[in-house]
Design a protein around this motif. Structure first.
Motif, PDB file in Angstrom:
ATOM      1  N   PRO A 150       8.194   9.666   1.485  1.00  0.00           N
ATOM      2  CA  PRO A 150       9.322   9.148   2.256  1.00  0.00           C
ATOM      3  C   PRO A 150       9.163   7.634   2.417  1.00  0.00           C
ATOM      4  O   PRO A 150       8.073   7.103   2.173  1.00  0.00           O
ATOM      5  CB  PRO A 150       9.199   9.870   3.601  1.00  0.00           C
ATOM      6  N   PRO A 151      10.193   6.920   2.836  1.00  0.00           N
ATOM      7  CA  PRO A 151      10.050   5.478   3.023  1.00  0.00           C
ATOM      8  C   PRO A 151       9.050   5.165   4.136  1.00  0.00           C
ATOM      9  O   PRO A 151       8.896   5.953   5.071  1.00  0.00           O
ATOM     10  CB  PRO A 151      11.458   5.012   3.399  1.00  0.00           C
ATOM     11  N   PRO A 152       8.340   4.039   4.037  1.00  0.00           N
ATOM     12  CA  PRO A 152       7.385   3.665   5.085  1.00  0.00           C
ATOM     13  C   PRO A 152       8.079   3.613   6.446  1.00  0.00           C
ATOM     14  O   PRO A 152       9.214   3.160   6.564  1.00  0.00           O
ATOM     15  CB  PRO A 152       6.926   2.267   4.663  1.00  0.00           C
ATOM     16  N   GLY A 153       7.384   4.110   7.459  1.00  0.00           N
ATOM     17  CA  GLY A 153       7.917   4.078   8.804  1.00  0.00           C
ATOM     18  C   GLY A 153       8.760   5.268   9.186  1.00  0.00           C
ATOM     19  O   GLY A 153       9.165   5.396  10.330  1.00  0.00           O
ATOM     20  N   ARG A 154       9.042   6.141   8.242  1.00  0.00           N
ATOM     21  CA  ARG A 154       9.866   7.322   8.566  1.00  0.00           C
ATOM     22  C   ARG A 154       9.049   8.241   9.467  1.00  0.00           C
ATOM     23  O   ARG A 154       7.893   8.538   9.176  1.00  0.00           O
ATOM     24  CB  ARG A 154      10.266   8.055   7.302  1.00  0.00           C
ATOM     25  N   LEU A 177       0.822  -1.209   0.000  1.00  0.00           N
ATOM     26  CA  LEU A 177       0.000   0.000   0.000  1.00  0.00           C
ATOM     27  C   LEU A 177       0.855   1.257   0.000  1.00  0.00           C
ATOM     28  O   LEU A 177       0.343   2.360  -0.044  1.00  0.00           O
ATOM     29  CB  LEU A 177      -0.919   0.005   1.230  1.00  0.00           C
ATOM     30  N   ALA A 178       2.160   1.079   0.079  1.00  0.00           N
ATOM     31  CA  ALA A 178       3.113   2.190   0.047  1.00  0.00           C
ATOM     32  C   ALA A 178       4.253   1.783  -0.873  1.00  0.00           C
ATOM     33  O   ALA A 178       4.483   0.590  -1.079  1.00  0.00           O
ATOM     34  CB  ALA A 178       3.638   2.467   1.453  1.00  0.00           C
ATOM     35  N   PRO A 179       4.971   2.748  -1.415  1.00  0.00           N
ATOM     36  CA  PRO A 179       6.066   2.393  -2.316  1.00  0.00           C
ATOM     37  C   PRO A 179       7.107   1.512  -1.619  1.00  0.00           C
ATOM     38  O   PRO A 179       7.468   1.753  -0.472  1.00  0.00           O
ATOM     39  CB  PRO A 179       6.686   3.747  -2.680  1.00  0.00           C
ATOM     40  N   GLY A 180       7.568   0.498  -2.310  1.00  0.00           N
ATOM     41  CA  GLY A 180       8.600  -0.387  -1.784  1.00  0.00           C
ATOM     42  C   GLY A 180       9.989  -0.037  -2.278  1.00  0.00           C
ATOM     43  O   GLY A 180      10.952  -0.711  -1.942  1.00  0.00           O
ATOM     44  N   VAL A 181      10.094   0.988  -3.078  1.00  0.00           N
ATOM     45  CA  VAL A 181      11.380   1.449  -3.607  1.00  0.00           C
ATOM     46  C   VAL A 181      11.471   2.955  -3.366  1.00  0.00           C
ATOM     47  O   VAL A 181      10.452   3.629  -3.210  1.00  0.00           O
ATOM     48  CB  VAL A 181      11.525   1.135  -5.115  1.00  0.00           C
ATOM     49  N   PRO A 182      12.691   3.499  -3.333  1.00  0.00           N
ATOM     50  CA  PRO A 182      12.817   4.943  -3.122  1.00  0.00           C
ATOM     51  C   PRO A 182      12.064   5.742  -4.186  1.00  0.00           C
ATOM     52  O   PRO A 182      12.112   5.428  -5.370  1.00  0.00           O
ATOM     53  CB  PRO A 182      14.329   5.178  -3.236  1.00  0.00           C
ATOM     54  N   THR A 183      11.337   6.745  -3.736  1.00  0.00           N
ATOM     55  CA  THR A 183      10.573   7.593  -4.638  1.00  0.00           C
ATOM     56  C   THR A 183      10.585   9.024  -4.124  1.00  0.00           C
ATOM     57  O   THR A 183      10.631   9.242  -2.906  1.00  0.00           O
ATOM     58  CB  THR A 183       9.114   7.095  -4.779  1.00  0.00           C
TER      59      THR A 183
END
Length: 141
Positions: free
Chosen positions: A88-92, A78-84
């Protein structure tokens, strides 16, 4: 075809996969896995699962179980799994305005950290789980 969907977390993590109308309904769907997620996923997958779909959080566990049992798996994040640059990355942790470059840099650091963690060897918990998984697989062969 039996599809096992593995997810964990709050209503926002669970409801998109279950279409559960309330937190209580979502909780009842996954109550069996709350105490011992690893054993619950292993047991559910070994009970005739044809394909395993996994959310981001439990993906490492889910993929390990699927690979061990020879079941195809896919990540349904449900969130990007690669840098975009867009997110920001999940959990940031929240806080401050991040630019697209900040998001990409944070995602790349998170990805590199994950690679280093996976490369480290000797986790007793993982070794123990893999040993149980292999025994389960042999008993179903």
């Amino acid at each position: 075809m039996r599809v096992l969907i593995v997810t964990a977390g709050s209503r926002g993590d669970v409801a998109p996969f279950t279409a559960a109308p309330s937190p209580e309904a979502a909780h009842s769907v996954f109550a069996a896995f709350l105490d011992e997620l690893g054993e619950g996923v292993l047991s559910a997958a070994a009970a005739g699962t044809d394909v395993l779909l996994t959310a981001f959080g439990p993906a490492p566990l889910s993929r390990l179980v699927a690979a061990g049992l020879g079941i195809p798996s896919a990540g349904v994040y449900l969130a990007p799994g690669v840098p975009t640059g867009e997110f920001p990355p999940p959990g940031r942790p929240a806080g401050g305005e991040l630019t697209a470059a900040d998001n990409v840099a944070a995602g790349e650091r998170t990805t590199e950290l994950a690679r280093r963690i996976r490369a480290e060897d000797g986790s007793a918990a993982v070794i123990s789980f893999v040993t149980r998984l292999e025994a389960q697989r042999e008993s179903h062969s």
